[in-house]
Design an enzyme around this catalytic site. Structure first.
Site, PDB file in Angstrom:
ATOM      1  N   LYS A 115      -8.780   2.707  16.435  1.00  0.00           N
ATOM      2  CA  LYS A 115      -9.665   3.570  15.901  1.00  0.00           C
ATOM      3  C   LYS A 115     -10.092   4.883  17.232  1.00  0.00           C
ATOM      4  CE  LYS A 115     -11.976   1.819  11.571  1.00  0.00           C
ATOM      5  NZ  LYS A 115     -12.885   1.448  11.322  1.00  0.00           N
ATOM      6  N   LYS A 197      -0.402   1.130   7.928  1.00  0.00           N
ATOM      7  CA  LYS A 197      -1.958   0.153   6.430  1.00  0.00           C
ATOM      8  C   LYS A 197      -1.884   0.976   5.427  1.00  0.00           C
ATOM      9  CE  LYS A 197      -5.576  -1.071   7.615  1.00  0.00           C
ATOM     10  NZ  LYS A 197      -6.613  -1.161   7.951  1.00  0.00           N
ATOM     11  N   LYS A 200      -7.877   4.182   3.060  1.00  0.00           N
ATOM     12  CA  LYS A 200      -8.471   5.349   2.824  1.00  0.00           C
ATOM     13  C   LYS A 200      -8.122   6.592   3.177  1.00  0.00           C
ATOM     14  CE  LYS A 200     -11.968   2.199   3.787  1.00  0.00           C
ATOM     15  NZ  LYS A 200     -13.083   1.421   3.365  1.00  0.00           N
TER      16      LYS A 200
HETATM   17  P1  TYM Z   1     -12.642  -3.068   5.658  1.00  0.00           P
HETATM   18  O1  TYM Z   1     -13.271  -2.495   4.920  1.00  0.00           O
HETATM   19  O2  TYM Z   1     -12.068  -1.986   6.367  1.00  0.00           O
HETATM   20  O3  TYM Z   1     -11.127  -3.130   4.759  1.00  0.00           O
HETATM   21  C1  TYM Z   1     -12.502  -4.244   3.571  1.00  0.00           C
HETATM   22  C2  TYM Z   1     -11.091  -5.366   2.490  1.00  0.00           C
HETATM   23  O4  TYM Z   1      -9.976  -5.428   2.646  1.00  0.00           O
HETATM   24  C3  TYM Z   1      -9.032  -5.341   3.615  1.00  0.00           C
HETATM   25  N1  TYM Z   1      -8.327  -4.067   3.431  1.00  0.00           N
HETATM   26  C4  TYM Z   1      -7.072  -4.604   2.955  1.00  0.00           C
HETATM   27  N2  TYM Z   1      -6.125  -5.913   2.498  1.00  0.00           N
HETATM   28  C5  TYM Z   1      -4.492  -5.782   2.849  1.00  0.00           C
HETATM   29  N3  TYM Z   1      -4.459  -4.266   2.502  1.00  0.00           N
HETATM   30  C6  TYM Z   1      -4.767  -2.983   2.785  1.00  0.00           C
HETATM   31  N4  TYM Z   1      -3.821  -2.322   3.401  1.00  0.00           N
HETATM   32  C7  TYM Z   1      -6.446  -3.770   3.459  1.00  0.00           C
HETATM   33  N5  TYM Z   1      -7.233  -2.229   3.489  1.00  0.00           N
HETATM   34  C8  TYM Z   1      -8.340  -2.813   3.364  1.00  0.00           C
HETATM   35  C9  TYM Z   1      -9.484  -5.782   4.605  1.00  0.00           C
HETATM   36  O5  TYM Z   1      -9.041  -6.913   5.218  1.00  0.00           O
HETATM   37  C10 TYM Z   1     -10.963  -6.440   4.277  1.00  0.00           C
HETATM   38  O6  TYM Z   1     -11.015  -7.710   3.805  1.00  0.00           O
HETATM   39  N6  TYM Z   1     -14.468  -4.442   9.140  1.00  0.00           N
HETATM   40  C11 TYM Z   1     -14.351  -4.811   7.509  1.00  0.00           C
HETATM   41  C12 TYM Z   1     -15.751  -4.902   7.334  1.00  0.00           C
HETATM   42  C13 TYM Z   1     -16.777  -6.179   7.493  1.00  0.00           C
HETATM   43  C14 TYM Z   1     -16.505  -7.429   6.820  1.00  0.00           C
HETATM   44  C15 TYM Z   1     -17.533  -8.414   7.630  1.00  0.00           C
HETATM   45  C16 TYM Z   1     -15.708  -8.307   6.553  1.00  0.00           C
HETATM   46  C17 TYM Z   1     -17.520  -5.479   8.378  1.00  0.00           C
HETATM   47  N7  TYM Z   1     -18.956  -7.219   8.373  1.00  0.00           N
HETATM   48  C18 TYM Z   1     -17.834  -9.601   7.520  1.00  0.00           C
HETATM   49  C19 TYM Z   1     -16.120  -9.837   6.413  1.00  0.00           C
HETATM   50  C20 TYM Z   1     -16.859 -10.256   7.292  1.00  0.00           C
HETATM   51  C21 TYM Z   1     -13.851  -3.923   7.604  1.00  0.00           C
HETATM   52  O7  TYM Z   1     -13.748  -2.356   7.487  1.00  0.00           O
HETATM   53  O8  TYM Z   1     -13.140  -3.531   6.421  1.00  0.00           O
END
Ligand code: TYM
Length: 331
Positions: A115, A197, A200
């Site tokens: 990022k 990956k 969005k």
């Molecule tokens: P975020 O918002 O980027 O993504 C949300 C969830 O979706 C999964 N994910 C994917 N899984 C498979 N293939 C993909 N292409 C893909 N893109 C996203 C991510 O692994 C995630 O599970 N830091 C975290 C949010 C967060 C969080 C937490 C998660 C904040 N606090 C506490 C768990 C526990 C994040 O940015 O996810």
């Protein structure tokens, strides 16, 4: 006395519309786990502002995300569903945990490195300390399990390290959480560039849960494959086809061997259309239900208000313990 059910915490940033990746990597498992565990499912708006957001869009997407969680089958009666910024204990614990996290540890986080490269003109302290806030999310609720996609595994491991360190200094305070990563769909790749990956921030290669069926069909039709003709799983040599097979299996519940057999001798055109169709059918009821729920703002407001209250009660217990252990005078 009945033993406490194991606890789950997970969250998604409302930094963009929900994607097929977040559905297959995370939400699908949340739904599957909700009966067996005590679950908290959060919309992590404080994480979202680690990169610049348009305020009105952030507000809209936060509500949409809640509607989508419910539309996916998460029951607000069974689970605590809330918005991160409504529970101030997250920020409070995050400060304390930041004082038990090494600069070097945060520098090694691959998501930060990615990022920081993408937003080279705006590398904030928030972007850097983001995994500390994530650790606070998880540890506040003494979560045993964190269902996430592959890309979040490193952050959950850091969370364990921070928790272990704190427990070592002050005696047992935090439950050490385990990541829970699906066998199929842990890492959905971009349809346009299967080396990356699905995310969005790359709208062309990304399927959004709220995309109309025609849009989903078009995105799959254009998905990058290879110049071979065999529908076979081989991530190294056939990443596009392998990704489509993964999506197909995750959407239909079939295993890889069955999917390969189904498409043996059929062309890529047929195959891509079938994957698109499977995803359209999986998303259709979710999209329709989310739309319906978005028409009922009062209901959604009730859900996130109650969620925040229930979450706060749990969070405050942990935070009080932590403040006492580090030596703060009781309020
Ligand atoms: P975020 O918002 O980027 O993504 C949300 C969830 O979706 C999964 N994910 C994917 N899984 C498979 N293939 C993909 N292409 C893909 N893109 C996203 C991510 O692994 C995630 O599970 N830091 C975290 C949010 C967060 C969080 C937490 C998660 C904040 N606090 C506490 C768990 C526990 C994040 O940015 O996810």
């Amino acid at each position: 006395m009945e033993a406490r059910k194991k606890r789950i915490f997970s969250g998604i940033q409302p930094s963009g519309d929900l994607t097929l990746g977040s559905y297959m990597g995370a939400i699908r498992n949340w739904v599957a786990l909700q009966d067996e565990y005590d679950c908290l499912y959060c919309i992590v708006d404080m994480h979202a502002i680690t990169v610049r957001q348009v305020p009105a869009d952030l507000r809209r997407r936060t509500l949409e995300q809640l509607a989508q969680y419910i539309a996916c089958g998460l029951d607000p009666q069974k689970n605590i569903m809330f918005i991160q910024s409504h529970v101030p204990q997250h920020a409070e614990l995050s400060w304390v945990l930041g004082c038990y996290t090494q600069f070097g540890e945060l520098s090694r986080m691959t998501q930060f490195k990615d990022k920081a490269q993408k937003h080279a003109d705006n590398i904030t302290a928030g972007l850097f300390t983001y995994p500390v806030l994530m650790a606070a999310d998880i540890l506040l609720y003494q979560a045993d399990l964190v269902p996430v996609g592959q890309d979040q595994k490193q952050h959950v491991e850091l969370c364990r390290d921070i928790a272990g360190r704190f427990n070592g200094v002050y005696s047992d305070t935090f439950t050490l959480p385990e990541p829970y990563i699906p066998k199929m769909g842990a890492r959905i790749m971009s349809l346009g560039n299967p080396a990356n990956k699905m995310s969005k921030s790359d709208p062309d290669g990304c399927v959004f849960m709220m995309d109309e069926p025609e849009v989903i069909a078009r995105k799959f039709k254009r998905a990058v494959t290879d110049c071979d003709t065999a529908v076979r799983y081989d991530m190294e040599n056939k990443p596009g086809v392998s990704n489509l097979l993964t999506i197909y299996c995750a959407a239909t519940g079939k295993d890889l061997a069955a999917a390969e057999a189904e498409f043996a001798g059929r062309g890529y055109g047929d195959f891509k259309a079938a994957v698109g169709e499977a995803v359209i059918e999986q998303m259709r009821p979710i999209r329709e239900e989310a739309r319906r729920l978005l028409g009922d703002k009062a209901y959604l407001e009730g859900v996130y208000r109650e969620g925040a209250q229930r979450a706060q009660a749990l969070a405050e217990r942990t935070l009080r313990k932590v403040y006492k252990k580090v030596g703060f005078v009781a309020r």
